[in-house]
Scaffold this motif. Sequence first.
Motif, mmCIF file in Angstrom:
data_model
loop_
_atom_site.group_PDB
_atom_site.id
_atom_site.type_symbol
_atom_site.label_atom_id
_atom_site.label_comp_id
_atom_site.label_asym_id
_atom_site.label_seq_id
_atom_site.Cartn_x
_atom_site.Cartn_y
_atom_site.Cartn_z
ATOM 1 N N SER A 139 20.719 16.780 -14.521
ATOM 2 C CA SER A 139 19.421 16.402 -13.995
ATOM 3 C C SER A 139 20.640 14.507 -14.289
ATOM 4 O O SER A 139 19.741 14.083 -13.089
ATOM 5 C CB SER A 139 18.534 16.517 -14.249
ATOM 6 N N SER A 140 20.843 14.303 -14.815
ATOM 7 C CA SER A 140 21.203 13.043 -15.453
ATOM 8 C C SER A 140 22.443 12.441 -13.701
ATOM 9 O O SER A 140 21.819 10.998 -13.195
ATOM 10 C CB SER A 140 21.784 12.989 -16.450
ATOM 11 N N GLY A 141 23.082 13.274 -13.290
ATOM 12 C CA GLY A 141 24.031 12.905 -12.391
ATOM 13 C C GLY A 141 23.216 13.148 -10.771
ATOM 14 O O GLY A 141 23.761 12.209 -10.599
ATOM 15 N N LEU A 142 21.982 13.548 -10.568
ATOM 16 C CA LEU A 142 21.281 13.213 -9.730
ATOM 17 C C LEU A 142 20.294 12.085 -10.060
ATOM 18 O O LEU A 142 20.230 11.510 -9.077
ATOM 19 C CB LEU A 142 20.231 14.381 -9.290
ATOM 20 N N VAL A 143 20.134 12.193 -11.517
ATOM 21 C CA VAL A 143 19.555 10.933 -11.145
ATOM 22 C C VAL A 143 20.375 9.575 -10.491
ATOM 23 O O VAL A 143 20.045 8.386 -10.192
ATOM 24 C CB VAL A 143 19.151 9.983 -12.291
ATOM 25 N N GLY A 144 21.336 9.800 -11.112
ATOM 26 C CA GLY A 144 23.296 8.686 -11.001
ATOM 27 C C GLY A 144 23.182 8.493 -9.310
ATOM 28 O O GLY A 144 23.128 6.967 -8.736
ATOM 29 N N LYS A 145 23.001 9.546 -8.492
ATOM 30 C CA LYS A 145 23.083 9.529 -6.895
ATOM 31 C C LYS A 145 21.972 8.704 -6.675
ATOM 32 O O LYS A 145 21.852 8.329 -5.547
ATOM 33 C CB LYS A 145 22.731 10.738 -6.726
ATOM 34 N N GLU A 146 20.665 8.791 -7.022
ATOM 35 C CA GLU A 146 19.890 7.360 -6.411
ATOM 36 C C GLU A 146 20.383 7.068 -7.014
ATOM 37 O O GLU A 146 19.770 5.936 -5.862
ATOM 38 C CB GLU A 146 18.722 8.375 -7.163
ATOM 39 N N LEU A 147 20.530 6.418 -8.093
ATOM 40 C CA LEU A 147 20.900 4.404 -8.310
ATOM 41 C C LEU A 147 22.195 4.351 -7.113
ATOM 42 O O LEU A 147 21.878 2.760 -6.808
ATOM 43 C CB LEU A 147 21.262 4.597 -10.042
ATOM 44 N N GLU A 148 22.942 5.194 -7.226
ATOM 45 C CA GLU A 148 24.168 4.709 -6.464
ATOM 46 C C GLU A 148 23.574 4.061 -5.166
ATOM 47 O O GLU A 148 23.902 3.246 -4.004
ATOM 48 C CB GLU A 148 25.378 6.053 -5.674
ATOM 49 N N TYR A 149 22.302 5.073 -4.437
ATOM 50 C CA TYR A 149 22.178 5.005 -3.184
ATOM 51 C C TYR A 149 20.748 3.645 -2.670
ATOM 52 O O TYR A 149 21.319 2.724 -1.789
ATOM 53 C CB TYR A 149 21.335 5.843 -2.226
ATOM 54 N N GLN A 150 20.920 3.645 -3.838
ATOM 55 C CA GLN A 150 20.102 1.812 -3.880
ATOM 56 C C GLN A 150 21.059 1.024 -4.349
ATOM 57 O O GLN A 150 20.322 0.357 -3.419
ATOM 58 C CB GLN A 150 18.451 2.396 -5.029
ATOM 59 N N LEU A 151 21.349 1.166 -4.890
ATOM 60 C CA LEU A 151 22.384 0.234 -4.891
ATOM 61 C C LEU A 151 23.575 -0.360 -3.785
ATOM 62 O O LEU A 151 23.892 -1.510 -3.492
ATOM 63 C CB LEU A 151 23.597 0.155 -6.280
ATOM 64 N N ILE A 152 23.284 0.377 -3.340
ATOM 65 C CA ILE A 152 24.459 0.490 -1.850
ATOM 66 C C ILE A 152 23.560 -0.334 -0.385
ATOM 67 O O ILE A 152 23.425 -0.843 0.550
ATOM 68 C CB ILE A 152 24.590 2.032 -0.741
ATOM 69 N N LYS A 153 22.081 -0.276 -0.925
ATOM 70 C CA LYS A 153 21.303 -0.848 0.145
ATOM 71 C C LYS A 153 21.341 -2.152 -0.414
ATOM 72 O O LYS A 153 20.806 -3.243 0.620
ATOM 73 C CB LYS A 153 19.839 -0.107 -0.315
ATOM 74 N N ILE A 154 21.644 -2.911 -1.695
ATOM 75 C CA ILE A 154 21.911 -4.174 -1.521
ATOM 76 C C ILE A 154 23.372 -4.517 -2.059
ATOM 77 O O ILE A 154 23.310 -5.630 -2.255
ATOM 78 C CB ILE A 154 20.769 -4.629 -3.379
ATOM 79 N N LYS A 155 24.097 -3.743 -1.270
ATOM 80 C CA LYS A 155 24.903 -4.066 -0.576
ATOM 81 C C LYS A 155 26.446 -4.413 -1.623
ATOM 82 O O LYS A 155 27.084 -4.864 -1.639
ATOM 83 C CB LYS A 155 25.751 -5.599 -0.397
ATOM 84 N N LYS A 156 26.131 -2.802 -2.701
ATOM 85 C CA LYS A 156 27.088 -2.966 -3.767
ATOM 86 C C LYS A 156 28.289 -2.426 -3.285
ATOM 87 O O LYS A 156 27.794 -0.861 -3.139
ATOM 88 C CB LYS A 156 26.851 -2.993 -5.316
ATOM 89 N N ASP A 157 29.860 -2.079 -4.437
ATOM 90 C CA ASP A 157 30.541 -1.296 -4.398
ATOM 91 C C ASP A 157 29.968 -0.290 -5.366
ATOM 92 O O ASP A 157 30.798 -0.735 -6.549
ATOM 93 C CB ASP A 157 32.170 -1.833 -3.899
ATOM 94 N N VAL A 158 29.335 0.748 -5.061
ATOM 95 C CA VAL A 158 29.140 1.641 -6.491
ATOM 96 C C VAL A 158 29.936 3.077 -5.178
ATOM 97 O O VAL A 158 30.353 3.702 -4.575
ATOM 98 C CB VAL A 158 27.864 1.632 -6.208
ATOM 99 N N SER A 159 29.596 3.788 -6.751
ATOM 100 C CA SER A 159 30.421 5.366 -6.406
ATOM 101 C C SER A 159 29.767 6.230 -7.763
ATOM 102 O O SER A 159 29.738 5.886 -8.723
ATOM 103 C CB SER A 159 31.627 5.236 -6.054
ATOM 104 N N CYS A 160 29.328 7.525 -7.245
ATOM 105 C CA CYS A 160 28.343 7.898 -8.711
ATOM 106 C C CYS A 160 29.303 9.587 -8.150
ATOM 107 O O CYS A 160 29.022 10.418 -6.934
ATOM 108 C CB CYS A 160 27.161 8.509 -8.657
#
Length: 283
Positions: A139-160
Motif C-alpha cells: 500500500s505504501s507503493g500506491l501512496v508513492g504513485k500518488e506522490l509521483e502523479y502530484q509531482l509530475i503536475k508541478i513539472k518534476k522529473d519523477v519515477s515511481c
Amino acid sequence: MFDLKLREVNDGLSAKERGVAAYIIANKQSLKNMSIQTLAKANEVSTTTILRLCHKLGYQGFSDLKIDLMTSSGAKHHESVLQEDINIDDSLEAVNAKIHLIEKSSIDETHAMMNPEQLKRACKLIRESHKIAIYGAGSSGLVGKELEYQLIKIKKDVSCHLDYSIQFNIVNTLDQDDLLIIISHSGDNHEAVKLLTLAQQLGVPSIAITRMGQSRVSALAGLILHTISTESISRLIPIRSKMSQLSVINMLVTNLFIQQYDERLLKQSQTRAERFYNLNNKP
C-alpha cells in the motif's frame, strides 16, 4: 502530543527512559516549573538520559518538551474508540463511524507530529532536485504513485515503479543533484533499506516517510517525515498508516505548489518591471 509521541516510540525506549516518561505523565502540572536537573534527581538518572528521551520523542531539548506539554494539555484523543477493532458483525453504520474516527484521528495525529523545519527541508530538496525516484512496497507503493502523479503536475522529473528491480536500476543512475524518497510504514522493508544503502554509496540525498521510532529506514535516510505507527485494525486494511502517509504527501505537495506559485509571481513581476523600465528608457 507528548502522549502521542511516547506511544509511537515506546518500544525503542530504555527502562530508565520509560521511568522518566511515566514520571512526566504523572506530574504534568508541576513539570512546567521543574528544571532538567530536578527531574533527573527525582528519577535518579542523569540529565543525559532525559535529553536522550527528548531526542527520541522528536524534541530539540527539555524546554521544547515542556512547551509541548503546556500547549497540548487540552487536546482531545479518541483512544477508547481507536483501540477497538472493526468486527465482522458490525453494522454498516458502525463500520462507517469507526472508519471516520480512525481517519480523522490519523490526520490529526500526523499533523500534530509534523516537524515544520523537516517539512521545509524536504520541500527544498524536492524543489531543487533534478530527478526524483520514489519507492514503496504494498500500500505504501500506491501512496508513492500518488506522490509521483502530484509531482509530475508541478513539472518534476519523477519515477515511481512498484517493481523493485526497475527502481534499483533507476536509483543507480542518480547523483548528488537528485533525490530518493522512500515510503515505508514499518521502516524495515528490505528493498527500501537496500535502495537507501545504494543512495548513501552514490551520495544521493534521501527522504523517508516512515513511522516515528528507531528503524533501519530511519537510520539510513538523510531526512525523515514521521507518520503514525499504530494500526488498530487488521493490516489487511491499513487505514491509519495510509491516511497518515497521504497527509504527509498532501502537506508536501501543497507547500511545493505554493512556493512554486510564489516564484512564478516573482518572475512575472520582475519581467513586468523590466519591460516597464525598457519602455520608459528607450533612446
